[in-house]
Design a protein around this motif. Structure first.
Motif, PDB file in Angstrom:
ATOM      1  N   GLN A  58       0.852  -1.194   0.000  1.00 52.41           N
ATOM      2  CA  GLN A  58       0.000   0.000   0.000  1.00 52.41           C
ATOM      3  C   GLN A  58       0.890   1.247   0.000  1.00 52.41           C
ATOM      4  OE1 GLN A  58      -0.998  -2.232   2.807  1.00 52.41           O
ATOM      5  NE2 GLN A  58      -3.061  -2.830   2.216  1.00 52.41           N
ATOM      6  N   LYS A  59       0.352   2.348  -0.555  1.00 52.09           N
ATOM      7  CA  LYS A  59       1.124   3.602  -0.561  1.00 52.09           C
ATOM      8  C   LYS A  59       0.676   4.504   0.594  1.00 52.09           C
ATOM      9  CE  LYS A  59       1.027   5.009  -5.045  1.00 52.09           C
ATOM     10  NZ  LYS A  59       1.645   5.731  -6.202  1.00 52.09           N
ATOM     11  N   VAL A  60       1.624   5.297   1.073  1.00 54.35           N
ATOM     12  CA  VAL A  60       1.379   6.147   2.248  1.00 54.35           C
ATOM     13  C   VAL A  60       1.891   7.561   1.946  1.00 54.35           C
ATOM     14  CG1 VAL A  60       1.760   6.333   4.748  1.00 54.35           C
ATOM     15  CG2 VAL A  60       1.876   4.093   3.656  1.00 54.35           C
ATOM     16  N   ALA A  61       1.170   8.573   2.439  1.00 55.66           N
ATOM     17  CA  ALA A  61       1.657   9.954   2.287  1.00 55.66           C
ATOM     18  C   ALA A  61       1.148  10.820   3.432  1.00 55.66           C
ATOM     19  CB  ALA A  61       1.179  10.538   0.957  1.00 55.66           C
ATOM     20  N   ALA A  62       1.913  11.878   3.704  1.00 52.18           N
ATOM     21  CA  ALA A  62       1.457  12.938   4.618  1.00 52.18           C
ATOM     22  C   ALA A  62       1.181  14.166   3.752  1.00 52.18           C
ATOM     23  CB  ALA A  62       2.542  13.253   5.644  1.00 52.18           C
ATOM     24  N   ILE A  63       0.108  14.870   4.096  1.00 49.42           N
ATOM     25  CA  ILE A  63      -0.286  16.029   3.275  1.00 49.42           C
ATOM     26  C   ILE A  63      -0.481  17.269   4.138  1.00 49.42           C
ATOM     27  CG2 ILE A  63      -2.187  16.985   1.902  1.00 49.42           C
ATOM     28  CD1 ILE A  63      -2.545  14.406   0.549  1.00 49.42           C
TER      29      ILE A  63
ATOM     30  N   LYS B  42       4.692   9.166  -5.197  1.00 51.45           N
ATOM     31  CA  LYS B  42       5.697   8.243  -4.659  1.00 51.45           C
ATOM     32  C   LYS B  42       5.377   7.981  -3.188  1.00 51.45           C
ATOM     33  CE  LYS B  42      10.774   7.993  -4.388  1.00 51.45           C
ATOM     34  NZ  LYS B  42      10.980   7.778  -2.979  1.00 51.45           N
ATOM     35  N   THR B  43       5.319   6.721  -2.801  1.00 46.37           N
ATOM     36  CA  THR B  43       5.007   6.425  -1.401  1.00 46.37           C
ATOM     37  C   THR B  43       6.048   7.078  -0.475  1.00 46.37           C
ATOM     38  OG1 THR B  43       4.392   4.691   0.185  1.00 46.37           O
ATOM     39  CG2 THR B  43       6.219   4.180  -1.341  1.00 46.37           C
TER      40      THR B  43
END
Ligand SMILES: NC(=O)c1ccc[n+]([C@@H]2O[C@H](COP(=O)([O-])OP(=O)(O)OC[C@H]3O[C@@H](n4cnc5c(N)ncnc54)[C@H](OP(=O)(O)O)[C@@H]3O)[C@@H](O)[C@H]2O)c1
Length: 224
Positions: A167-172, A209-210
């Motif tokens: 799974q992909k993860v990001a902070a926004i 991009k993760t």
């Protein structure tokens, strides 16, 4: 079957605008608030659920409901957050603890429970803040809020490593947005919730991009 997004803190502000726009894109939205009530009446595309992040029982109830109904979500947006010390000069113990309970501890342990219910190829999006960037910090205010988001950023990185390839993860950083999170945001913030949500969804639906920390307002990566 339509894709499913789970959004915490969907009763108002950025979370509510996200829910509306994900529905417009054909998603089914599971939106949470502490009362289980959202600004908009539930439909077959908008499912309202109760979630009080600091409460382990409340977190477990939502995870159990997903399990019982064999629901796997495509995207989780950890949006719920509070900022009782925003603009304050020094940390104060009660608001410090409350901030961490929601923005960090509750969000981390909720995510841990939800991970088995996210599809392979799914995404975990943590709504952080550029106020949580250690590199960008040149002021002294909002101690608990900044620290809680910096800790959430570290969790984002750790999850990125753990979920690599699945799974992909990001902070926004959603921009400075006119919501009731603080008096100054409600009065002076330049972005509407709709503008912020649009930028967040463009990023989330794109091929990011993760492990990225993304600034929706400036359309660029932020240093951690
Ligand atoms: N506004 C900005 O300028 C800005 C800038 C940077 C980052 N952010 C981040 O963006 C996210 C959304 O903020 P916002 O400005 O849209 O805030 P908001 O309008 O105050 O909405 C906050 C949401 O969080 C939910 N919430 C509050 N306490 C909760 C708890 N104990 N358990 C579960 N949910 C809870 C609220 O739901 P109920 O009260 O109905 O339960 C509400 O839906 C936050 O993480 C915030 O830190 C905002």
């Amino acid at each position: 079957m339509s894709k499913i997004v789970l959004i915490t803190g969907a009763s108002r502000g950025i979370g509510f605008a996200l829910a509306q726009q994900f529905i417009d894109k054909g998603f089914t939205v599971i939106g949470t608030s502490r009362t289980g009530v959202l600004q908009k009446s539930p439909t077959d595309k908008l499912i309202a659920k109760k979630l009080n992040l600091p409460d382990p029982k409340s977190r477990a109830q939502l995870a159990n409901w997903l399990a019982e109904n064999e629901i796997k979500v495509d995207i989780v947006v950890n949006n719920a957050g509070i900022g009782p010390d925003l603009g304050g000069e020094k940390p104060e113990e009660e608001s410090y603890k409350a901030t961490f309970e929601v923005n960090t501890t509750g969000t981390v342990f909720f995510t841990e429970l939800i991970l088995p219910h996210i599809k392979e190829g799914g995404k975990v999006i943590n709504i952080s803040s550029k106020m949580g960037s250690i590199e960008a910090c040149g002021t002294t205010d909002s101690v608990a809020y900044r620290m809680s988001k910096a800790a959430l950023n570290m969790y984002t990185k750790i999850l990125t490593n753990r979920l690599e390839g699945t799974q992909k993860v990001a902070a926004i950083h959603p921009g400075w947005v006119r919501t009731t999170i603080s008096e100054s945001s409600s009065k002076y913030a330049p972005l509407s919730t709709e503008e912020s949500a649009k930028g967040i969804i463009e990023f989330v639906m794109g091929d990011f991009k993760t492990g990225t920390f993304w600034n929706v307002e400036a359309q660029e990566m932020i240093g951690w």
